[in-house]
Write a protein that holds these residues in place. Structure first.
Motif, short mmCIF file in Angstrom:
data_model
loop_
_atom_site.label_atom_id
_atom_site.label_comp_id
_atom_site.label_asym_id
_atom_site.label_seq_id
_atom_site.Cartn_x
_atom_site.Cartn_y
_atom_site.Cartn_z
N UNK A 282 -3.62 -18.81 -7.58
CA UNK A 282 -3.45 -17.65 -8.45
C UNK A 282 -4.48 -16.57 -8.11
N UNK A 283 -5.67 -16.98 -7.76
CA UNK A 283 -6.70 -16.02 -7.34
C UNK A 283 -6.25 -15.30 -6.07
N UNK A 284 -5.75 -16.06 -5.11
CA UNK A 284 -5.24 -15.44 -3.88
C UNK A 284 -4.14 -14.43 -4.17
N UNK A 285 -3.27 -14.78 -5.10
CA UNK A 285 -2.17 -13.88 -5.44
C UNK A 285 -2.68 -12.57 -6.02
N UNK A 286 -3.66 -12.65 -6.91
CA UNK A 286 -4.21 -11.43 -7.51
C UNK A 286 -4.83 -10.52 -6.44
N UNK A 287 -5.59 -11.13 -5.52
CA UNK A 287 -6.26 -10.35 -4.48
C UNK A 287 -5.24 -9.71 -3.54
N UNK A 288 -4.30 -10.52 -3.06
CA UNK A 288 -3.30 -10.00 -2.12
C UNK A 288 -2.46 -8.90 -2.74
N UNK A 289 -2.09 -9.08 -3.99
CA UNK A 289 -1.22 -8.10 -4.64
C UNK A 289 -1.90 -6.75 -4.77
N UNK A 290 -3.19 -6.74 -5.12
CA UNK A 290 -3.88 -5.45 -5.27
C UNK A 290 -4.06 -4.74 -3.92
N UNK A 291 -4.24 -5.50 -2.88
CA UNK A 291 -4.29 -4.88 -1.55
C UNK A 291 -2.93 -4.32 -1.17
N UNK A 292 -1.85 -5.02 -1.57
CA UNK A 292 -0.51 -4.50 -1.31
C UNK A 292 -0.27 -3.19 -2.08
N UNK A 293 -0.78 -3.11 -3.30
CA UNK A 293 -0.63 -1.87 -4.08
C UNK A 293 -1.18 -0.67 -3.31
N UNK A 294 -2.32 -0.84 -2.68
CA UNK A 294 -2.92 0.29 -1.95
C UNK A 294 -2.08 0.66 -0.72
N UNK A 295 -1.51 -0.33 -0.05
CA UNK A 295 -0.59 -0.04 1.05
C UNK A 295 0.61 0.75 0.55
N UNK A 296 1.15 0.31 -0.57
CA UNK A 296 2.34 0.95 -1.11
C UNK A 296 2.05 2.36 -1.61
N UNK A 297 0.87 2.56 -2.18
CA UNK A 297 0.49 3.90 -2.61
C UNK A 297 0.50 4.86 -1.42
N UNK A 298 -0.08 4.43 -0.31
CA UNK A 298 -0.10 5.27 0.89
C UNK A 298 1.32 5.50 1.42
N UNK A 299 2.15 4.47 1.36
CA UNK A 299 3.55 4.62 1.80
C UNK A 299 4.27 5.68 0.97
N UNK A 300 4.17 5.58 -0.34
CA UNK A 300 4.87 6.53 -1.19
C UNK A 300 4.38 7.95 -0.95
N UNK A 301 3.08 8.12 -0.85
CA UNK A 301 2.53 9.47 -0.69
C UNK A 301 2.96 10.13 0.62
N UNK A 302 3.07 9.35 1.69
CA UNK A 302 3.32 9.92 3.00
C UNK A 302 4.76 9.82 3.47
N UNK A 303 5.57 8.98 2.81
CA UNK A 303 6.91 8.72 3.34
C UNK A 303 8.07 9.05 2.38
N UNK A 304 7.82 9.08 1.09
CA UNK A 304 8.91 9.20 0.12
C UNK A 304 8.92 10.59 -0.50
N UNK A 305 10.01 11.32 -0.39
CA UNK A 305 10.09 12.67 -0.98
C UNK A 305 9.81 12.64 -2.49
N UNK A 306 8.99 13.59 -2.92
CA UNK A 306 8.64 13.69 -4.33
C UNK A 306 7.37 12.97 -4.72
N UNK A 307 6.77 12.23 -3.78
CA UNK A 307 5.59 11.42 -4.08
C UNK A 307 4.32 11.92 -3.39
N UNK A 308 4.36 13.08 -2.78
CA UNK A 308 3.21 13.51 -1.99
C UNK A 308 1.96 13.74 -2.84
N UNK A 309 2.13 14.02 -4.15
CA UNK A 309 0.98 14.21 -5.04
C UNK A 309 0.78 13.02 -6.00
N UNK A 310 1.42 11.93 -5.70
CA UNK A 310 1.41 10.78 -6.61
C UNK A 310 0.01 10.22 -6.81
#
Length: 459
Positions: A282-310
């Motif tokens: 469960x600890x591993x899951x919490x750590x991995x998931x938060x790192x994934x959030x940061x990857x996804x934040x960068x993806x949305x900002x740079x790749x998805x229309x409407x999210x450049x200021x997200x």
């Protein structure tokens, strides 16, 4: 609502509800409203479980086609959130996965739940971790908790295990199961919200690129300026995966609107091959998931229309768990029960959500649907352990197979199950040893009178 700390001499109740999540809150409200002295114990400093701690939303689904099939306390919560400006109510799902979705503000929901507990006279004990069940022979007589003030024991005529992990039932010796035939459970996901999103710009892109969406062009040609949900953007996602921008075992982009016009809730992180009852995993899951959030934040900002200021508005306080331990009850709901829309004489809840199994070891989701317009029922016996008396279980950990759980775990259903358990406990409090054998007709009549939608159309 009187904090238990102010009543230290009082240790015995009619109903003890362990776990203040979706099922536990509904159970406590139902029990107290029917006159039972009720104590609700929760490990966090707020209530709501996956709806608040894990920010799992929107709620899916209160409907089968155009028919609303979930009522009672669950529907009351939605109506109160709407009045508070914290939910638009039930809206169509533009990703075509279910009939409707119900966005809500988890922060307002936390306050609403306290308000409802106070009105009903539910007593609360927060920041308390369940350790084990108290036993008197074959009967569960309460539970023991770890608190900031040391160990505490609370006894009750009927105990309801609403911990989602069957912690009370397991410690009382109730047989349990976990996962599929190989013991694998569905992956865990950390929900997060993005604000400062231009949903109109997003909708324009989606309508001009229907080939990237999971569902039909017709859905995405609706004239509304913004969509309620998106499932797809496959070309954008695959390019990011191929270029190493993201490393998340998901096959598409998935997010939903919230009550606010510039915000979305994202359901995309996925941590596979975990045991949510293993603290290291469960600890591993919490750590991995938060790192994934940061990857996804960068993806949305740079790749998805409407999210450049997200902006990253919020993440769940804990990762969302789809599946862990299930009890073995007087009846075990099966895959066929769900897909064949079976009815039961002791039914206490209805659902139309499909069997929705996220791959335990990678990307992909398997979906099996009920016939159009159909609903299945969940019998009270699924809430009654196969052994032990004076104990009921409500929520994710009721008696089902791995496949059936993939449908019953959804929030509207879980809240209805909680209301059923709380109502049954209150009705049986004078003779708690009979709670497992409560007259189904009496229980169903009481639930229907309280707004639970158990009506049946002609076959």
């Amino acid at each position: 609502m009187v904090p238990v700390a102010e009543r230290r001499g009082m240790r015995e109740y009619d109903v003890l509800v362990v776990g203040g999540g979706n099922a536990g809150c509904a159970a406590a409200l139902a029990a107290a409203r029917h006159g039972a002295r009720t104590l609700l114990v929760e490990r966090y400093g707020f209530l709501g479980g996956t709806a608040t701690a894990a920010m799992v939303g929107p709620w899916m689904t209160f409907h089968s086609g155009r028919e609303r099939i979930v009522g009672g306390i669950a529907q009351e919560m939605v109506e109160r959130l709407v009045r508070a400006g914290a939910s638009p109510g039930h809206v169509g799902d533009s990703s075509d996965y279910v009939a409707t979705i119900t966005p809500f503000d988890p922060e307002v929901h936390k306050a609403l739940l306290f308000e409802m507990m106070r009105e009903a006279g539910v007593e609360l004990l927060l920041h308390a971790y369940v350790l084990d069940a108290l036993r008197e022979g074959e009967a569960v007589s309460g539970a023991r908790f770890a608190t900031v003030g040391g160990l505490r024991e609370y006894r009750a005529a009927v105990t309801i295990d609403a911990t989602a992990d069957a912690l009370v039932a397991f410690s009382a010796g109730v047989p349990t199961q976990q996962g599929d035939a190989r013991g694998r459970v569905q992956p865990a996901s950390l929900m997060f919200r993005l604000s400062h999103v231009d949903l109109t710009k997003l909708a324009t892109y989606v309508r001009t690129h229907p080939e990237q969406m999971r569902t039909s062009l017709k859905t995405h040609e609706r004239t509304a300026p913004a969509l309620t949900a998106v499932a797809g953007l496959t070309t954008l996602w695959q390019a990011a995966c191929d270029e190493g921008v993201v490393d998340v075992p998901r096959e598409l982009v998935s997010f939903f609107i919230t009550p606010y016009p510039d915000e979305v809730t994202v359901n995309m992180t996925r941590v596979v091959d975990i045991d949510p009852l293993d603290p290291e995993a469960l600890t591993r899951a919490e750590v991995e998931a938060r790192l994934q959030v940061m990857q996804l934040l960068a993806f949305f900002r740079t790749r998805v229309p409407g999210f450049d200021r997200a902006r990253l508005a919020a993440t769940g306080a804990q990762i969302g768990i789809r599946e862990s331990r299930r009890i073995v009850g007087r009846y075990t709901l099966t895959r066929d029960d769900v897909l064949q829309a079976r009815r039961f004489d002791d039914a206490v809840a209805r659902s139309a959500y499909p069997i929705d199994i996220h791959n335990p070891s990678g990307s992909g989701t398997t979906t099996h649907r009920l016939p159009a317009g159909a609903t299945y029922e969940i019998p009270f016996r699924c809430l009654v352990p196969s052994v032990r008396e004076r104990l009921l279980v409500a929520g994710r950990c009721i008696s089902t197979t791995h496949e059936a759980l993939a449908s019953t775990r959804l929030t509207p259903t879980v809240m209805t199950l909680g209301q059923a358990a709380g109502t049954a406990a209150a009705l049986a409090r004078s003779h708690p040893e009979t709670v497992a054998a409560l007259d189904p007709a009496r229980l169903r009549a009481t639930l229907i009178a309280d707004g639970v939608d158990l009506r049946r159309s002609a076959s």
